[in-house]
Design a protein around this motif. Structure first.
Motif, PDB file in Angstrom:
ATOM      1  N   ARG A 225       0.825  -1.206   0.000  1.00 33.21           N
ATOM      2  CA  ARG A 225       0.000   0.000   0.000  1.00 33.21           C
ATOM      3  C   ARG A 225       0.859   1.255   0.000  1.00 33.21           C
ATOM      4  O   ARG A 225       0.487   2.276  -0.575  1.00 33.21           O
ATOM      5  CB  ARG A 225      -0.937   0.004   1.211  1.00 33.21           C
ATOM      6  N   SER A 226       2.030   1.193   0.624  1.00 33.02           N
ATOM      7  CA  SER A 226       2.905   2.360   0.648  1.00 33.02           C
ATOM      8  C   SER A 226       3.454   2.687  -0.732  1.00 33.02           C
ATOM      9  O   SER A 226       3.960   3.793  -0.964  1.00 33.02           O
ATOM     10  CB  SER A 226       4.069   2.131   1.622  1.00 33.02           C
ATOM     11  N   MET A 227       3.335   1.724  -1.669  1.00 29.80           N
ATOM     12  CA  MET A 227       3.840   1.938  -3.022  1.00 29.80           C
ATOM     13  C   MET A 227       2.715   2.132  -4.031  1.00 29.80           C
ATOM     14  O   MET A 227       2.939   2.040  -5.237  1.00 29.80           O
ATOM     15  CB  MET A 227       4.728   0.773  -3.452  1.00 29.80           C
ATOM     16  N   LYS A 228       1.499   2.385  -3.568  1.00 27.04           N
ATOM     17  CA  LYS A 228       0.377   2.535  -4.489  1.00 27.04           C
ATOM     18  C   LYS A 228       0.565   3.714  -5.430  1.00 27.04           C
ATOM     19  O   LYS A 228      -0.034   3.760  -6.496  1.00 27.04           O
ATOM     20  CB  LYS A 228      -0.928   2.684  -3.702  1.00 27.04           C
ATOM     21  N   GLY A 229       1.405   4.686  -5.039  1.00 25.88           N
ATOM     22  CA  GLY A 229       1.622   5.838  -5.899  1.00 25.88           C
ATOM     23  C   GLY A 229       2.560   5.573  -7.058  1.00 25.88           C
ATOM     24  O   GLY A 229       2.724   6.413  -7.937  1.00 25.88           O
ATOM     25  N   VAL A 230       3.194   4.405  -7.073  1.00 19.63           N
ATOM     26  CA  VAL A 230       4.125   4.076  -8.158  1.00 19.63           C
ATOM     27  C   VAL A 230       3.329   3.675  -9.390  1.00 19.63           C
ATOM     28  O   VAL A 230       2.630   2.659  -9.396  1.00 19.63           O
ATOM     29  CB  VAL A 230       5.075   2.936  -7.743  1.00 19.63           C
ATOM     30  N   ASN A 231       3.413   4.477 -10.423  1.00 20.05           N
ATOM     31  CA  ASN A 231       2.708   4.218 -11.672  1.00 20.05           C
ATOM     32  C   ASN A 231       3.557   3.326 -12.565  1.00 20.05           C
ATOM     33  O   ASN A 231       4.716   3.659 -12.849  1.00 20.05           O
ATOM     34  CB  ASN A 231       2.423   5.547 -12.383  1.00 20.05           C
ATOM     35  N   PRO A 232       3.020   2.172 -13.014  1.00 19.98           N
ATOM     36  CA  PRO A 232       3.813   1.308 -13.894  1.00 19.98           C
ATOM     37  C   PRO A 232       4.363   2.029 -15.122  1.00 19.98           C
ATOM     38  O   PRO A 232       5.427   1.668 -15.633  1.00 19.98           O
ATOM     39  CB  PRO A 232       2.811   0.216 -14.290  1.00 19.98           C
ATOM     40  N   ASP A 233       3.659   3.066 -15.593  1.00 25.09           N
ATOM     41  CA  ASP A 233       4.128   3.791 -16.771  1.00 25.09           C
ATOM     42  C   ASP A 233       5.395   4.588 -16.497  1.00 25.09           C
ATOM     43  O   ASP A 233       6.088   5.008 -17.426  1.00 25.09           O
ATOM     44  CB  ASP A 233       3.036   4.735 -17.283  1.00 25.09           C
ATOM     45  N   THR A 234       5.675   4.864 -15.233  1.00 27.24           N
ATOM     46  CA  THR A 234       6.882   5.629 -14.902  1.00 27.24           C
ATOM     47  C   THR A 234       7.999   4.739 -14.378  1.00 27.24           C
ATOM     48  O   THR A 234       9.071   5.224 -14.041  1.00 27.24           O
ATOM     49  CB  THR A 234       6.570   6.709 -13.852  1.00 27.24           C
ATOM     50  N   MET A 235       7.744   3.436 -14.309  1.00 24.85           N
ATOM     51  CA  MET A 235       8.785   2.516 -13.855  1.00 24.85           C
ATOM     52  C   MET A 235       9.825   2.322 -14.952  1.00 24.85           C
ATOM     53  O   MET A 235       9.476   2.126 -16.113  1.00 24.85           O
ATOM     54  CB  MET A 235       8.179   1.166 -13.485  1.00 24.85           C
ATOM     55  N   GLU A 236      11.068   2.345 -14.571  1.00 31.79           N
ATOM     56  CA  GLU A 236      12.139   2.159 -15.548  1.00 31.79           C
ATOM     57  C   GLU A 236      13.063   1.041 -15.099  1.00 31.79           C
ATOM     58  O   GLU A 236      13.468   0.995 -13.931  1.00 31.79           O
ATOM     59  CB  GLU A 236      12.950   3.438 -15.707  1.00 31.79           C
ATOM     60  N   THR A 237      13.351   0.127 -16.009  1.00 29.88           N
ATOM     61  CA  THR A 237      14.293  -0.949 -15.717  1.00 29.88           C
ATOM     62  C   THR A 237      15.557  -0.736 -16.532  1.00 29.88           C
ATOM     63  O   THR A 237      15.504  -0.509 -17.739  1.00 29.88           O
ATOM     64  CB  THR A 237      13.693  -2.321 -16.045  1.00 29.88           C
ATOM     65  N   ILE A 238      16.674  -0.789 -15.869  1.00 32.09           N
ATOM     66  CA  ILE A 238      17.981  -0.563 -16.489  1.00 32.09           C
ATOM     67  C   ILE A 238      18.842  -1.800 -16.273  1.00 32.09           C
ATOM     68  O   ILE A 238      18.863  -2.354 -15.178  1.00 32.09           O
ATOM     69  CB  ILE A 238      18.683   0.655 -15.852  1.00 32.09           C
ATOM     70  N   MET A 239      19.522  -2.232 -17.286  1.00 31.91           N
ATOM     71  CA  MET A 239      20.482  -3.303 -17.095  1.00 31.91           C
ATOM     72  C   MET A 239      21.768  -2.730 -16.506  1.00 31.91           C
ATOM     73  O   MET A 239      22.226  -1.664 -16.926  1.00 31.91           O
ATOM     74  CB  MET A 239      20.801  -4.001 -18.414  1.00 31.91           C
ATOM     75  N   LEU A 240      22.314  -3.414 -15.501  1.00 32.62           N
ATOM     76  CA  LEU A 240      23.594  -2.991 -14.967  1.00 32.62           C
ATOM     77  C   LEU A 240      24.590  -2.853 -16.116  1.00 32.62           C
ATOM     78  O   LEU A 240      24.746  -3.782 -16.909  1.00 32.62           O
ATOM     79  CB  LEU A 240      24.108  -4.038 -13.971  1.00 32.62           C
ATOM     80  N   PRO A 241      25.243  -1.689 -16.258  1.00 37.87           N
ATOM     81  CA  PRO A 241      26.227  -1.545 -17.345  1.00 37.87           C
ATOM     82  C   PRO A 241      27.337  -2.586 -17.211  1.00 37.87           C
ATOM     83  O   PRO A 241      27.982  -2.687 -16.162  1.00 37.87           O
ATOM     84  CB  PRO A 241      26.772  -0.125 -17.132  1.00 37.87           C
ATOM     85  N   VAL A 242      27.531  -3.376 -18.239  1.00 36.98           N
ATOM     86  CA  VAL A 242      28.541  -4.430 -18.213  1.00 36.98           C
ATOM     87  C   VAL A 242      29.380  -4.381 -19.479  1.00 36.98           C
ATOM     88  O   VAL A 242      28.968  -3.844 -20.509  1.00 36.98           O
ATOM     89  CB  VAL A 242      27.907  -5.826 -18.064  1.00 36.98           C
ATOM     90  N   ALA A 243      30.566  -4.961 -19.365  1.00 36.25           N
ATOM     91  CA  ALA A 243      31.469  -5.110 -20.509  1.00 36.25           C
ATOM     92  C   ALA A 243      31.905  -6.568 -20.553  1.00 36.25           C
ATOM     93  O   ALA A 243      31.911  -7.253 -19.520  1.00 36.25           O
ATOM     94  CB  ALA A 243      32.679  -4.195 -20.367  1.00 36.25           C
TER      95      ALA A 243
END
Length: 353
Positions: free
Chosen positions: A294-312
């Protein structure tokens, strides 16, 4: 299980640099929010016994990174690929041991209106710190071990410790869901429609799908998120793209279904989810988990961003990757300080970013 192998750098294609959507644990939280928000809360009290707890704080002690200077939160989410029991029947073979097939550090900043999730590729070479094993003995530190092997070698607390050491980010909560639970969750929802990007014919995994919208059941969904050989460059880095596409579709499916109007269906979904859920001991009850959700109800899936850890690509073994610098350091610093991740910290040499 057979460890994932990756192809040499010259044969790889560049998957998308930035992807949105969260993995299975956030779906679990969303389901529990829906359940907790209904008038029939008493129906869900029986789910408490389903959730397994791990005392991460006791295992890690006090020598840990400092907590965020704000009210932000960091979660470590693992997808377990145990092949024992039901998981073995699903995944095609009953073998001992398990690995963290997917790993995600989810940062929810102060205000709880957005979220950033950092995928850690399973083939990343890391330094595993000295850790206490479940039987009380000690596992010495080791260099250049595959990240996904830490889970099977020492257990979830050591995965948390490894992530904290490599990132200097304090992990506030831990969640894990296994493959059997993933299958049951999708089946409880009646399937998930996925826009398959191209024909997939994975001879190794047995998955065969035509390009275009396809409604996948639990078994097909599991095969879809695990396939490497049937699409792209055959690498784990490419598979992350499929996983995140599917989970975004999974979240969309939850939004389409009016589960509050069907308590029995909501219970079935929540029961399936919690049966395969392991959390840190602070969240290991339906009440605590729902309160956190419930504390995260304000998190909109449209604003969620997933980033891959930068790797080489590793210079010694091109089938493995290492954290790319200075991008990785910049990324973790932004999370530690609860600030926006700069674009430069999202560039990964291993996939053309």
């Amino acid at each position: 299980m057979t460890e994932a192998t990756t192809t040499p750098p010259h044969s790889r294609k560049a998957p998308r640099q930035r992807r949105r959507g969260l993995r299975i644990a956030l779906l679990v939280l969303l389901v529990l929010v829906l359940a907790a928000g209904g008038t029939a809360w008493w129906l869900y009290s029986s789910l408490n016994g389903n959730i397994k707890g791990v005392d991460i704080n006791k295992s890690l002690g006090k020598d840990r990174p400092e907590k965020l200077p704000t009210t932000g939160q960091n979660l470590l989410v693992l997808g377990s690929d145990s092949r024992a029991g039901e998981n073995g029947r699903i995944a095609g073979g009953n073998v001992s041991g398990a690995r963290s097939d997917t790993a995600l550090v989810i940062h929810v900043p102060e205000g709880r209106s957005r979220a950033t999730a950092v995928s850690i590729p399973r083939d990343t070479l890391v330094t595993r710190p000295e850790c206490a094993k479940p039987d009380g003995s000690s596992m010495p530190a080791a260099h250049r071990v595959m990240f996904n092997s830490v889970y099977s070698q020492v257990g979830p607390a050591c995965v948390v410790k490894t992530v904290e050491q490599m990132s200097h980010v304090r992990i506030d909560h831990y969640m894990e869901i296994d493959f059997a639970g993933f299958k049951g969750l999708v089946d409880a929802m009646g399937g998930v429609t996925v826009d398959v990007p191209q024909d997939i014919h994975d001879g190794a995994g047995g998955l065969s799908l035509k390009a275009g919208p396809q409604k996948l059941n639990g078994t097909q969904s599991l095969e879809f998120v695990r396939t490497r050989h049937g699409i792209g460059d055959g690498s784990d880095l490419g598979r992350i793209g499929l996983q995140q596409q599917f989970l975004l579709d999974l979240l969309s499916e939850v939004q389409k279904q009016d589960m509050l109007s069907s308590p029995s269906k909501t219970y079935k979904i929540a029961n399936s989810a919690t049966k395969s859920l392991t959390t840190d001991s602070d969240l290991a009850s339906l009440t605590s988990l729902a309160e956190f959700a419930r504390s995260m109800k304000g998190v909109n899936p449209d604003t969620m961003e997933t980033i891959m850890l930068p790797v080489a690509y590793d210079k010694t073994d091109p089938n493995r990757v290492v954290a790319a610098e200075p991008q990785a350091t910049q990324l973790w610093k932004a999370i530690r300080t609860d600030t926006e991740v700069p674009d430069a910290a999202k560039k990964s040499p291993a996939h053309g970013g």
